[in-house]
Write a protein that holds these residues in place. Structure first.
Motif, PDB file in Angstrom:
ATOM      1  N   GLU A  41       0.829  -1.208   0.000  1.00 27.91           N
ATOM      2  CA  GLU A  41       0.000   0.000   0.000  1.00 27.91           C
ATOM      3  C   GLU A  41       0.865   1.260   0.000  1.00 27.91           C
ATOM      4  O   GLU A  41       1.195   1.792   1.062  1.00 27.91           O
ATOM      5  N   PRO A  42       1.249   1.769  -1.164  1.00 29.98           N
ATOM      6  CA  PRO A  42       2.054   2.983  -1.189  1.00 29.98           C
ATOM      7  C   PRO A  42       1.346   4.175  -0.563  1.00 29.98           C
ATOM      8  O   PRO A  42       1.996   5.072  -0.022  1.00 29.98           O
ATOM      9  N   SER A  43       0.003   4.193  -0.603  1.00 38.52           N
ATOM     10  CA  SER A  43      -0.737   5.316  -0.018  1.00 38.52           C
ATOM     11  C   SER A  43      -0.523   5.402   1.488  1.00 38.52           C
ATOM     12  O   SER A  43      -0.496   6.501   2.063  1.00 38.52           O
ATOM     13  N   TYR A  44      -0.344   4.261   2.130  1.00 33.89           N
ATOM     14  CA  TYR A  44      -0.056   4.220   3.572  1.00 33.89           C
ATOM     15  C   TYR A  44       1.254   4.947   3.876  1.00 33.89           C
ATOM     16  O   TYR A  44       1.341   5.757   4.806  1.00 33.89           O
ATOM     17  N   PHE A  45       2.270   4.698   3.061  1.00 35.61           N
ATOM     18  CA  PHE A  45       3.556   5.363   3.254  1.00 35.61           C
ATOM     19  C   PHE A  45       3.458   6.858   2.939  1.00 35.61           C
ATOM     20  O   PHE A  45       3.982   7.693   3.678  1.00 35.61           O
ATOM     21  N   HIS A  46       2.778   7.202   1.851  1.00 36.67           N
ATOM     22  CA  HIS A  46       2.652   8.600   1.459  1.00 36.67           C
ATOM     23  C   HIS A  46       1.915   9.423   2.521  1.00 36.67           C
ATOM     24  O   HIS A  46       2.336  10.539   2.863  1.00 36.67           O
ATOM     25  N   LYS A  47       0.821   8.900   3.031  1.00 40.56           N
ATOM     26  CA  LYS A  47       0.026   9.658   4.009  1.00 40.56           C
ATOM     27  C   LYS A  47       0.827   9.950   5.271  1.00 40.56           C
ATOM     28  O   LYS A  47       0.799  11.070   5.790  1.00 40.56           O
ATOM     29  N   ILE A  48       1.526   8.938   5.747  1.00 41.02           N
ATOM     30  CA  ILE A  48       2.317   9.139   6.966  1.00 41.02           C
ATOM     31  C   ILE A  48       3.485  10.082   6.722  1.00 41.02           C
ATOM     32  O   ILE A  48       3.754  10.992   7.517  1.00 41.02           O
ATOM     33  N   MET A  49       4.201   9.888   5.639  1.00 38.93           N
ATOM     34  CA  MET A  49       5.342  10.752   5.338  1.00 38.93           C
ATOM     35  C   MET A  49       4.895  12.194   5.082  1.00 38.93           C
ATOM     36  O   MET A  49       5.561  13.143   5.505  1.00 38.93           O
ATOM     37  N   ASP A  50       3.781  12.369   4.402  1.00 40.76           N
ATOM     38  CA  ASP A  50       3.296  13.718   4.094  1.00 40.76           C
ATOM     39  C   ASP A  50       3.012  14.521   5.354  1.00 40.76           C
ATOM     40  O   ASP A  50       3.274  15.729   5.407  1.00 40.76           O
ATOM     41  N   VAL A  51       2.482  13.867   6.376  1.00 37.91           N
ATOM     42  CA  VAL A  51       2.162  14.575   7.625  1.00 37.91           C
ATOM     43  C   VAL A  51       3.358  14.576   8.577  1.00 37.91           C
ATOM     44  O   VAL A  51       3.837  15.625   9.010  1.00 37.91           O
ATOM     45  N   ASN A  52       3.851  13.390   8.923  1.00 39.96           N
ATOM     46  CA  ASN A  52       4.860  13.280   9.976  1.00 39.96           C
ATOM     47  C   ASN A  52       6.215  13.855   9.588  1.00 39.96           C
ATOM     48  O   ASN A  52       6.907  14.435  10.431  1.00 39.96           O
ATOM     49  N   LEU A  53       6.593  13.686   8.328  1.00 36.74           N
ATOM     50  CA  LEU A  53       7.899  14.169   7.880  1.00 36.74           C
ATOM     51  C   LEU A  53       7.790  15.515   7.175  1.00 36.74           C
ATOM     52  O   LEU A  53       8.426  16.485   7.579  1.00 36.74           O
ATOM     53  N   PHE A  54       6.965  15.591   6.135  1.00 33.99           N
ATOM     54  CA  PHE A  54       6.900  16.840   5.381  1.00 33.99           C
ATOM     55  C   PHE A  54       6.167  17.934   6.153  1.00 33.99           C
ATOM     56  O   PHE A  54       6.379  19.125   5.886  1.00 33.99           O
TER      57      PHE A  54
END
Length: 226
Positions: A41-54
């Motif tokens: 699930e790439p969306s799982y990684f994107h959602k977390i990275m978009d908020v927590n990291l970016f």
């Protein structure tokens, strides 16, 4: 605002410039989510990275000048960025979340180093809470009556975390690794040290959770003094 969108931070920057003269004394980048997902699930990684990291990257890139431009010895400024123990000891089960918080730790370390040269009166602190009873960990802070949840005995309240943070900031500490009612400061240090020794000693990763290392890890934790 949505911290994953840099344009939202740009709107905030304009408001701070207009209403507060472009000055920030205390910047806290704390927003985070804790989704679960799979490797497929790439969306799982994107959602977390978009908020927590970016969310952190956007906050620093748009607001940092407002923090450093007016900082002085008589009126210092501070930046607090919230990390996680999962980004340090890396327990299995949520790789995207752990990776996001590991990246936040690295970014915050570099920010501290760079500002020690370019803006030495701006202090940087990596806040790493323990088990804290917030909305992210099961609390319903705005509920009332029967819907109001009781804090588990092992967890700290957010107020306890803030008190601990303030004390460590007063001591000039960068790493603020909070204990809780279940995990002591010594236990945290042992867990972090064991994790680092996976790399130094050439062991497989995450040995504290591997069956063939379980007994050794438990015995080491018992006998090691820090």
């Amino acid at each position: 605002m949505d911290v994953s969108k840099v344009e939202d931070f740009e709107k905030l920057r304009s408001k701070i410039e207009k209403d507060f003269g472009g000055k920030i004394d205390l910047l806290v980048l704390n927003a985070g989510i804790g989704l679960k997902g799979t490797w497929e699930e790439p969306s799982y990684f994107h959602k977390i990275m978009d908020v927590n990291l970016f969310g952190v990257i956007h906050g620093i890139s748009t607001l940092l000048p407002f923090v450093t431009s007016h900082s002085s010895a008589s009126s210092p400024s501070s930046i607090i960025i919230t990390g996680s123990k999962q980004g340090i000891t890396n327990p299995p089960g949520n790789p995207a979340y752990n990776a996001s918080k590991a990246a936040v730790k690295t970014l915050t370390e570099h920010l501290s180093f760079d500002l020690s040269k370019s803006s030495p009166t701006t202090t940087v602190h990596l806040l790493v809470p323990g088990w804290t009873f917030t909305g992210l960990s099961g609390n319903a802070p705005f509920a009332s009556g029967a819907e109001k949840k009781e804090k588990p005995a092992g967890a700290w309240s957010p107020e306890q975390v803030v008190e601990y943070l303030e004390a460590k900031m007063a001591e000039g500490k960068f790493y603020v690794i909070c204990p809780d009612n279940d995990v002591s400061e010594e236990m945290d240090k042992k867990r972090m040290l064991w994790d680092r020794e996976d790399l130094v000693k050439g062991r497989p990763p995450l040995t504290r959770w591997r069956e063939d290392y379980k007994v050794e890890a438990e015995e080491w934790m018992k006998k090691t003094k820090i």
